[in-house]
Design a protein around this motif. Sequence first.
Motif, mmCIF file in Angstrom:
data_model
loop_
_atom_site.group_PDB
_atom_site.id
_atom_site.type_symbol
_atom_site.label_atom_id
_atom_site.label_comp_id
_atom_site.label_asym_id
_atom_site.label_seq_id
_atom_site.Cartn_x
_atom_site.Cartn_y
_atom_site.Cartn_z
ATOM 1 N N PRO A 106 -2.767 3.283 3.450
ATOM 2 C CA PRO A 106 -2.755 2.156 4.552
ATOM 3 C C PRO A 106 -2.144 0.813 3.542
ATOM 4 O O PRO A 106 -2.289 0.179 2.537
ATOM 5 C CB PRO A 106 -4.484 1.391 5.032
ATOM 6 C CG PRO A 106 -5.553 1.996 3.981
ATOM 7 C CD PRO A 106 -5.158 2.896 3.035
ATOM 8 N N SER A 107 -0.302 0.078 4.176
ATOM 9 C CA SER A 107 -0.506 -0.816 4.045
ATOM 10 C C SER A 107 -0.555 -2.003 4.409
ATOM 11 O O SER A 107 -0.416 -2.710 3.390
ATOM 12 C CB SER A 107 0.741 -1.168 4.594
ATOM 13 O OG SER A 107 0.820 -1.378 5.748
ATOM 14 N N ASN A 108 -2.369 -2.760 4.626
ATOM 15 C CA ASN A 108 -3.047 -3.546 4.236
ATOM 16 C C ASN A 108 -4.600 -3.076 3.730
ATOM 17 O O ASN A 108 -4.834 -4.406 3.587
ATOM 18 C CB ASN A 108 -3.258 -3.893 5.765
ATOM 19 C CG ASN A 108 -4.001 -3.405 6.330
ATOM 20 O OD1 ASN A 108 -4.300 -1.845 6.379
ATOM 21 N ND2 ASN A 108 -4.428 -3.824 7.761
ATOM 22 N N ASP A 109 -4.293 -2.238 2.472
ATOM 23 C CA ASP A 109 -4.745 -2.507 2.027
ATOM 24 C C ASP A 109 -5.554 -3.245 0.895
ATOM 25 O O ASP A 109 -4.509 -3.794 0.344
ATOM 26 C CB ASP A 109 -4.676 -1.471 0.917
ATOM 27 C CG ASP A 109 -6.062 -0.604 0.239
ATOM 28 O OD1 ASP A 109 -5.952 -1.082 -0.655
ATOM 29 O OD2 ASP A 109 -6.806 0.512 0.638
ATOM 30 N N ASP A 137 -1.197 2.548 12.881
ATOM 31 C CA ASP A 137 -2.279 1.390 12.671
ATOM 32 C C ASP A 137 -2.673 1.218 10.946
ATOM 33 O O ASP A 137 -2.904 2.684 10.499
ATOM 34 C CB ASP A 137 -4.019 1.641 13.246
ATOM 35 C CG ASP A 137 -5.139 0.808 13.312
ATOM 36 O OD1 ASP A 137 -4.534 -0.415 12.402
ATOM 37 O OD2 ASP A 137 -5.895 0.871 13.504
ATOM 38 N N PRO A 138 -2.411 0.245 10.345
ATOM 39 C CA PRO A 138 -1.647 -0.227 10.927
ATOM 40 C C PRO A 138 -0.266 -0.853 10.717
ATOM 41 O O PRO A 138 -0.157 -1.953 11.381
ATOM 42 C CB PRO A 138 -1.674 -1.406 9.607
ATOM 43 C CG PRO A 138 -1.662 -0.151 8.535
ATOM 44 C CD PRO A 138 -2.467 0.725 8.592
ATOM 45 N N GLY A 139 -0.101 0.545 10.915
ATOM 46 C CA GLY A 139 1.657 1.186 11.448
ATOM 47 C C GLY A 139 2.443 1.042 10.832
ATOM 48 O O GLY A 139 2.543 1.084 9.467
ATOM 49 N N ARG A 167 6.225 -2.919 8.346
ATOM 50 C CA ARG A 167 5.707 -4.391 8.152
ATOM 51 C C ARG A 167 6.646 -5.864 7.692
ATOM 52 O O ARG A 167 7.857 -5.080 7.078
ATOM 53 C CB ARG A 167 4.419 -4.478 6.604
ATOM 54 C CG ARG A 167 2.970 -4.014 7.289
ATOM 55 C CD ARG A 167 2.228 -3.901 5.727
ATOM 56 N NE ARG A 167 2.220 -4.996 5.013
ATOM 57 C CZ ARG A 167 0.770 -5.868 5.396
ATOM 58 N NH1 ARG A 167 -0.173 -5.513 6.444
ATOM 59 N NH2 ARG A 167 0.979 -6.978 5.091
ATOM 60 N N LEU A 172 -2.066 6.419 10.171
ATOM 61 C CA LEU A 172 -1.632 5.171 9.347
ATOM 62 C C LEU A 172 -0.411 4.326 9.315
ATOM 63 O O LEU A 172 0.275 3.725 9.791
ATOM 64 C CB LEU A 172 -1.742 4.976 7.731
ATOM 65 C CG LEU A 172 -3.208 5.524 7.003
ATOM 66 C CD1 LEU A 172 -3.177 5.681 5.441
ATOM 67 C CD2 LEU A 172 -4.005 4.599 7.552
ATOM 68 N N GLY A 215 5.438 -1.718 4.752
ATOM 69 C CA GLY A 215 4.842 -0.231 5.575
ATOM 70 C C GLY A 215 5.592 1.337 4.770
ATOM 71 O O GLY A 215 6.479 0.995 4.054
#
Length: 573
Positions: free
Chosen positions: A318-321, A249-251, A254, A246, A97
């Motif tokens: 975003p870290s969940n890209d 969300d997603p935070g 991670r 960002l 993250g």
Amino acid sequence: MVSSDPAASSGSKDEKDVGLPSYSSPSLNQAEGAQRSDKWATRNGLNLESFKKRDYGAGVVELDRSMKPRHLHMIAIGGSIGAGFFVGSGSALATGGPATLLIDFLIIGVMMFNVVYALGELAVMYPVSGGFYTYATRFIDPSWGFAMGWNYVLQWAVVVPLELTVCAISISYWNAEISSGVWITVFYVFIIIVNIFGTLGYAEEEFWASILKLSATVIFMVISLVCVLGGGPEGGWYDNYYGARLWYDPGAFRHGFRGFCAVFVTAAFSFSGTELVGLAAAEAKNPAKALPGAIKQVFWRITLFYILGLTFVGLLIPSNDPHLLNATSSNDVTASPFVLVGQYAGLTGFNHFMNFIILVSVVSIGVSGVYGGSRTLTALAQQGYAPKIFSYVDRGGRPTFSVGALLAFGLLAYLNLAAAGPDIFDWLLALSGLAALFTWGSICLSHIRFRKAWAYHGHTLDEIPFKAIGGVWGSWLGLILIILVLIAQFFVAICPPEGGFNDAAGFFQSYLALPVVILFWVVGYAWKRTGWLRTHQIDVDTGRREVDWDEINEYRARIAAKPAWSRLYHLLF
């Protein structure tokens, strides 16, 4: 005038008994050492005569001294910026993250700041080729110095084929139809050509590549600031105020503590090569003047380029890209956040521009790998820790057989063309995964031991021409942080960030470097039969650089008389 004792420069029997390499006085090297050819083509490696053995006269083996202050400054500020920063930061973002990315790189930055200053103090005092290995041999333990020397050679030997592979991956961003083998060959030939020009070839390539990398990073940060504030092109992601959304969300984090620990090794890999400025200093005309200024540039690289650049990465990607999560490897340029920002912003051509910069960076690190590995291998051979053939230096100032050995490792890049190639390559990479951390730890410990021996032999800090800004406490901080990073990586080797526990193969792919270093140390001890040096055994005078104390004291007095803001400027620049 404080100088080394010429009579002691050849080394006494007692010094050899404790494994200390013998050093020559710098003044002797200049007066009677390696003789440079009068022919321009021979000096620059452009004819067959340049490959003949150099005439050393009455001096000792030394490499070329054609590097200039501008080269050292750019090597310090931009030399190690490569795939770890531009591409590896993407996998680090997905693993930990944006907050973890920033915190871990900041911790490694503080560590590197102290490592490089400790190295600068030692390199100005003792200007020897293959500095990291020789300092460990001289101030810690000759057997450990043996291990560090070979560990460093192995690190760069594996990096060369890795960077060639990433070059091919970078090209595939534009054209995936042409075989990777073609591009591996093209860039392999380019690295060979650069090394034909020897020290000057490396220095000039690094100078211009660093200018490109730094310019691109500045451009990226300006564009990123505009995008964060919502000034991106209409229809793109950043056409309205983006801010720090960002981080919510997603935070900001991670994978919890596991993710935090896992990003450390990526951050450490991204800083690999920072220490090359100390190695390059041995081939500068006047390291005592050029090196301190170059060392100070490291602060700005860490602060402005790594920390500020990665702050923007965490704000915009975003870290969940999916591009990050589905990357085929940590070297997949399609997962570079620097490329993705341009793509998501709708900036036509910016993603291609950044991919080109990544390509330049990767080639630059490949050239650095051959340089760093070959110079250390030559230093090992000169002290009897490697086959004597690697001590050969030709009339162009190149350690010919050492360069050839490192270039030969580049051929391993073709393994990736085979079905089992990636698996084999992962194991090769595991051999040197933590190598840089051991090198940096040895630099800090060498500095700590040097300061202790320096005081023991009756010297004062005023006799040190260039002092590490954090002193011995800075080296202790650097060493402690390195130990903590090694512990964190050990934890990750057992407990990967994705959850569960690693199997034996996964553990050793993360931590194979440790048993390899221990093996090197055992071999070094069995060969040299020397162990930890006691303080009274450490020689701090032989091979010490001659300095003009009248000039230094005059300069210090001039700086001390300036106002506070001017003294601060001098401290940082």
